[in-house]
Design an enzyme around this catalytic site. Structure first.
Site, PDB file in Angstrom:
ATOM      1  N   HIS A   1      -5.112   1.624  -5.872  1.00 17.11           N
ATOM      2  CA  HIS A   1      -4.798   0.385  -6.296  1.00 17.11           C
ATOM      3  C   HIS A   1      -4.479  -0.684  -5.148  1.00 17.11           C
ATOM      4  CE1 HIS A   1      -3.904  -3.372  -9.048  1.00 17.11           C
ATOM      5  NE2 HIS A   1      -5.369  -2.817  -9.822  1.00 17.11           N
TER       6      HIS A   1
ATOM      7  N   GLU B   1      -5.614  -3.481  -3.420  1.00 16.29           N
ATOM      8  CA  GLU B   1      -4.985  -4.833  -3.973  1.00 16.29           C
ATOM      9  C   GLU B   1      -3.054  -5.274  -2.675  1.00 16.29           C
ATOM     10  OE1 GLU B   1      -3.809  -6.064  -7.884  1.00 16.29           O
ATOM     11  OE2 GLU B   1      -6.042  -5.957  -7.954  1.00 16.29           O
TER      12      GLU B   1
ATOM     13  N   HIS C   1     -12.207  -1.108 -10.465  1.00 18.79           N
ATOM     14  CA  HIS C   1     -11.956  -1.462  -9.411  1.00 18.79           C
ATOM     15  C   HIS C   1     -12.936   0.347  -8.045  1.00 18.79           C
ATOM     16  CE1 HIS C   1      -9.048  -4.612  -9.205  1.00 18.79           C
ATOM     17  NE2 HIS C   1      -7.941  -2.996  -9.968  1.00 18.79           N
TER      18      HIS C   1
HETATM   19 CO    CO Z   1      -6.067  -3.766 -10.937  1.00 10.45          CO
END
Ligand code: CO
Length: 296
Positions: free
Chosen positions: A177, A207, A239
């Site tokens: 993530h 991210e 995602h």
């Molecule tokens: Co997220």
């Protein structure tokens, strides 16, 4: 026959003792242990296979211990509630377990790194440490990457979960993530560890760092032309479906393709792989047997 006052008194005492015996047995039953599995959550029903797998494994490993769930994402909880599905926050789930008379609770985080979500969970668990009615002992284990030892276990689980069809020279790109929290460094630390044995293992993030440009550059340096894409998250949710394997212009699949690299996405979260589930079950065993305390 004359019944004396003292005889009545003695009979009374005897009746009290008989009546109290089941109460004592009840008291013993109150020694109730429970497991709370905590995840960010997912809105994808297909992705929940991953959760089913870990819950079933926990129930098999601890047949007498009820297993409960909590979701840290408010957005996911709301979406689930809209569909009529029960979804508790960690706070609510622990309140319920407290009122249901659980005296020991082993909390297992299914997060990957010790980011904001995990630290918030620790704070919640701490609230119950001394202020609960029933819960006398509470522990929290995880996340997957929370120290050198767990790093080695995760590396081992990854090596065992790499697709069997992978050919020599093909890369494996795991997609975490990522976050602006300092714990983001765990991804690069793990990648370094994996590359000491296999130079074509990579960990990118959606991210955080490293992002797609960095990984694509390194794939180029290794003269790789094909890569497997695997989510490095407990479930293959939004995602994985969109940022990793989607057809959008910013997806990893698209960016790799633009760089001349073929990619094959694997739509499985790591909660669907036994080597990862084994890590959590081992942690729960330790928590239940050795009473791991709440960590900082
Ligand atoms: Co997220």
């Amino acid at each position: 026959m004359k019944i004396t006052r003292s005889a009545i008194f003695l009979i009374g005492i005897a009746l009290l003792i008989i009546a109290a015996a089941p109460l004592q047995a009840e008291g013993k039953k109150q020694d109730k242990t429970g497991i709370l599995l905590v995840t960010f959550g997912t809105t994808f029903p297909e992705a929940r296979a991953a959760f089913k797998n870990i819950k079933e494994s926990a129930s098999r490993a601890f047949p007498d211990t009820p297993v409960k769930w909590a979701y840290t994402s408010e957005m996911i909880r709301k979406k689930m509630a809209d569909k009529g599905k029960q979804a508790d926050s960690p706070d609510r789930a622990l309140e319920k377990m407290d009122s249901e008379g659980f005296s020991r609770v082993a909390v297992q985080s299914l997060h990957t790194i010790a980011g904001h979500e995990f630290h918030d969970l620790v704070k919640t668990v701490r609230k119950f440490e001394n202020n609960a009615d029933s819960i006398k002992e509470i522990s929290i284990s995880g996340p997957l990457l929370d120290g050198p030892e767990s790093m080695e276990k995760a590396a081992h689980a990854i090596r065992k979960s790499v697709p069997a069809e992978r050919k020599p020279g093909e890369a494996v790109v795991l997609l975490g993530h990522g976050t602006h929290h300092p714990s983001n460094s765990a991804y690069a630390a793990l990648m370094w560890r994996l590359q000491t044995e296999d130079e074509n293992m990579f960990i990118g993030t959606v991210e955080g760092y490293p992002g797609p440009e960095t990984i694509i550059e390194q794939l180029g340096q290794n003269k790789v032309s094909s890569a497997w894409l695997m989510p490095f998250m407990s479930v293959a949710g939004d995602h994985a479906r969109n940022d990793m394997a989607g057809d959008g212009k910013d997806s990893w699949k698209t960016l790799l393709s633009e760089a001349g690299l073929a990619s094959r996405p694997v739509m499985k979260g790591f909660a669907e792989y036994e080597p990862f589930v084994d890590i959590w079950i081992d942690q729960l065993k330790e928590a239940i047997e050795n009473k791991i305390k709440v960590k900082d």
